[in-house]
Design a protein around this motif. Sequence first.
Motif, mmCIF file in Angstrom:
data_model
loop_
_atom_site.group_PDB
_atom_site.id
_atom_site.type_symbol
_atom_site.label_atom_id
_atom_site.label_comp_id
_atom_site.label_asym_id
_atom_site.label_seq_id
_atom_site.Cartn_x
_atom_site.Cartn_y
_atom_site.Cartn_z
ATOM 1 N N LEU A 23 0.459 -0.945 0.111
ATOM 2 C CA LEU A 23 -0.181 -0.071 0.108
ATOM 3 C C LEU A 23 0.676 1.106 0.009
ATOM 4 C CD1 LEU A 23 -3.099 -0.667 3.029
ATOM 5 C CD2 LEU A 23 -2.879 -1.085 0.055
ATOM 6 N N VAL A 24 2.533 1.168 -0.021
ATOM 7 C CA VAL A 24 2.861 2.393 0.115
ATOM 8 C C VAL A 24 4.172 2.535 -1.080
ATOM 9 C CG1 VAL A 24 5.343 2.456 1.723
ATOM 10 C CG2 VAL A 24 3.599 1.758 2.642
ATOM 11 N N GLU A 36 1.913 17.738 5.070
ATOM 12 C CA GLU A 36 1.184 16.773 4.482
ATOM 13 C C GLU A 36 0.108 16.877 3.934
ATOM 14 O OE1 GLU A 36 -0.355 13.940 8.276
ATOM 15 O OE2 GLU A 36 1.802 14.021 9.485
ATOM 16 N N ALA A 37 -0.333 18.405 3.639
ATOM 17 C CA ALA A 37 -1.404 19.191 2.465
ATOM 18 C C ALA A 37 -0.675 19.275 2.016
ATOM 19 C CB ALA A 37 -1.800 19.819 4.048
ATOM 20 N N ASP A 38 -0.247 19.137 1.908
ATOM 21 C CA ASP A 38 0.813 19.317 0.604
ATOM 22 C C ASP A 38 0.911 17.909 -0.361
ATOM 23 O OD1 ASP A 38 1.623 21.976 0.476
ATOM 24 O OD2 ASP A 38 3.837 21.348 1.110
ATOM 25 N N ILE A 39 1.173 16.721 0.784
ATOM 26 C CA ILE A 39 1.241 15.762 -0.286
ATOM 27 C C ILE A 39 -0.092 15.460 -0.270
ATOM 28 C CG2 ILE A 39 1.387 12.922 -0.029
ATOM 29 C CD1 ILE A 39 4.639 14.940 1.383
ATOM 30 N N ALA A 40 -1.108 15.781 0.430
ATOM 31 C CA ALA A 40 -2.577 15.249 -0.009
ATOM 32 C C ALA A 40 -2.667 15.902 -1.157
ATOM 33 C CB ALA A 40 -3.349 15.396 1.409
ATOM 34 N N GLN A 41 -2.536 17.133 -1.427
ATOM 35 C CA GLN A 41 -3.148 18.087 -2.555
ATOM 36 C C GLN A 41 -2.701 17.301 -3.648
ATOM 37 O OE1 GLN A 41 -5.593 20.250 -2.712
ATOM 38 N NE2 GLN A 41 -5.187 20.378 -4.590
ATOM 39 N N PHE A 42 -1.083 17.047 -4.025
ATOM 40 C CA PHE A 42 -0.541 16.775 -4.862
ATOM 41 C C PHE A 42 -1.077 14.623 -4.519
ATOM 42 C CE2 PHE A 42 2.569 13.281 -6.583
ATOM 43 C CZ PHE A 42 3.420 13.963 -7.222
ATOM 44 N N PHE A 43 -1.637 14.372 -4.348
ATOM 45 C CA PHE A 43 -2.338 12.543 -4.823
ATOM 46 C C PHE A 43 -4.335 13.337 -4.464
ATOM 47 C CE2 PHE A 43 2.053 11.162 -3.645
ATOM 48 C CZ PHE A 43 1.317 10.102 -4.505
ATOM 49 N N PHE A 72 -1.600 3.711 0.884
ATOM 50 C CA PHE A 72 -3.021 4.345 0.124
ATOM 51 C C PHE A 72 -4.349 3.228 0.647
ATOM 52 C CE2 PHE A 72 -0.296 6.388 -2.538
ATOM 53 C CZ PHE A 72 -0.550 7.362 -3.027
ATOM 54 N N ALA A 73 -5.102 3.624 0.531
ATOM 55 C CA ALA A 73 -6.370 2.812 0.855
ATOM 56 C C ALA A 73 -5.928 1.665 0.381
ATOM 57 C CB ALA A 73 -7.529 4.059 1.316
ATOM 58 N N THR A 74 -5.525 1.622 -1.162
ATOM 59 C CA THR A 74 -5.609 0.181 -1.169
ATOM 60 C C THR A 74 -5.132 -0.556 -2.232
ATOM 61 O OG1 THR A 74 -7.523 0.816 -3.341
ATOM 62 C CG2 THR A 74 -8.527 0.443 -1.694
ATOM 63 N N PRO A 75 -3.985 -1.734 -2.107
ATOM 64 C CA PRO A 75 -3.379 -1.799 -3.257
ATOM 65 C C PRO A 75 -3.514 -1.046 -4.992
ATOM 66 C CG PRO A 75 -3.461 -3.802 -2.208
ATOM 67 C CD PRO A 75 -4.982 -2.962 -1.410
ATOM 68 N N GLN A 76 -4.324 -1.029 -4.647
ATOM 69 C CA GLN A 76 -4.543 -0.464 -6.531
ATOM 70 C C GLN A 76 -4.378 0.966 -6.602
ATOM 71 O OE1 GLN A 76 -6.962 -2.676 -4.991
ATOM 72 N NE2 GLN A 76 -6.377 -4.045 -6.250
ATOM 73 N N GLU A 77 -4.371 1.557 -5.240
ATOM 74 C CA GLU A 77 -4.457 3.003 -5.545
ATOM 75 C C GLU A 77 -3.071 3.448 -5.360
ATOM 76 O OE1 GLU A 77 -6.869 6.109 -4.669
ATOM 77 O OE2 GLU A 77 -7.242 4.733 -6.600
ATOM 78 N N ALA A 78 -2.102 2.483 -5.128
ATOM 79 C CA ALA A 78 -0.998 2.757 -4.214
ATOM 80 C C ALA A 78 0.123 2.409 -5.913
ATOM 81 C CB ALA A 78 -0.571 1.924 -3.134
ATOM 82 N N THR A 79 -0.934 1.520 -6.625
ATOM 83 C CA THR A 79 -0.389 1.153 -7.788
ATOM 84 C C THR A 79 -0.214 2.345 -9.247
ATOM 85 O OG1 THR A 79 -0.631 -1.317 -7.854
ATOM 86 C CG2 THR A 79 -0.052 0.132 -10.001
ATOM 87 N N ARG A 80 -1.612 3.469 -8.979
ATOM 88 C CA ARG A 80 -2.737 3.987 -9.468
ATOM 89 C C ARG A 80 -1.497 4.946 -9.547
ATOM 90 N NH1 ARG A 80 -6.773 7.909 -9.970
ATOM 91 N NH2 ARG A 80 -7.620 7.248 -7.823
ATOM 92 N N ALA A 81 -0.906 5.734 -8.082
ATOM 93 C CA ALA A 81 -0.172 6.473 -7.571
ATOM 94 C C ALA A 81 1.063 6.455 -8.325
ATOM 95 C CB ALA A 81 -0.030 6.493 -5.870
ATOM 96 N N GLU A 95 9.971 12.181 -7.345
ATOM 97 C CA GLU A 95 10.166 10.807 -8.485
ATOM 98 C C GLU A 95 9.278 9.930 -7.058
ATOM 99 O OE1 GLU A 95 14.305 10.519 -9.736
ATOM 100 O OE2 GLU A 95 14.925 11.296 -7.849
ATOM 101 N N VAL A 96 8.645 9.228 -7.534
ATOM 102 C CA VAL A 96 7.221 8.326 -7.070
ATOM 103 C C VAL A 96 7.669 6.847 -7.505
ATOM 104 C CG1 VAL A 96 4.734 7.601 -6.286
ATOM 105 C CG2 VAL A 96 6.030 9.442 -6.672
#
Length: 273
Positions: A23-24, A36-43, A72-81, A95-96
């Motif tokens: 999930l990471v 944290e707010a900046d990163i939440a906005q990034f995603f 992320f909430a799910t593995p799918q969201e982590a992959t999409r990120a 870089e991600v």
Amino acid sequence: STQSTWGSPFAGQQPAVLGGTSLVVKLRGLPFEANEADIAQFFAGYTLHHEDPVRFQTTAEGRPSGQAFVVFATPQEATRALSMNRQYLGPRYVEVFASDNDEMMARTTPVASSSWIKMRGLPYSATVGDILQFFAGFALSEQSIYMTTGRGGRPSGEAYVQMADESEANRALQLDKQQMGLRYIEIFLSTREDYEQARSRAAREQRMVAPYPYRGGMQPRVPTPQPAYGVPTYGSQPTFATASFGVAPAYPARYGAGYPAVAPVYGGIAGYR
């Protein structure tokens, strides 16, 4: 920004491995002022974990490193990120990378939970014995101390010390700004990872040092001039070449390579054939 703490959010679970898929994700290249707010906005548009989804990695001195982990909430969201790789957050692209729970825990566990400390500002003449004396009253051995070096093996003025436990590491902070010789010593909480990186860096710098003291390669061999007096010409017409202080006759090349080509003029020799 401050480093997120590790503990209650997942109630003992390991969120990065739920369902067998991570999930990471790991972020690198963040602006140092990012929060944290900046990163939440990034995603924005992605579903992050509902508790403590952002964890910042800091340096040994507790400063921002420009790296963070996002859960992320799910593995799918982590992959999409991962598709956000090299997108901009403020003036910098980020870089991600795919990551996992083990890496996140190793790199974001508060440094206070480590028994390692870092010393900075040591005299260049300091020895392991001096550090043991500095920490008189602590349970240390020579094997607990690693003094870092710079290019060429010269002392860097820094050292890493493994104390007996976390409480001893925190107690060692009381010696911050104490004198060793004529210099005061700074002491920071650190980690074994910082120590390993320092060792690797020192090894790389040692390999970069040239094996010979003369950096231009082999030193050129300078031939010893020999006088050309008395060399017969056997009827050949001498040529002329300019010497250091005038013009002198140059003898024919028939006498072989390396023979003086120009007779000395006022003690100078112009060159060799």
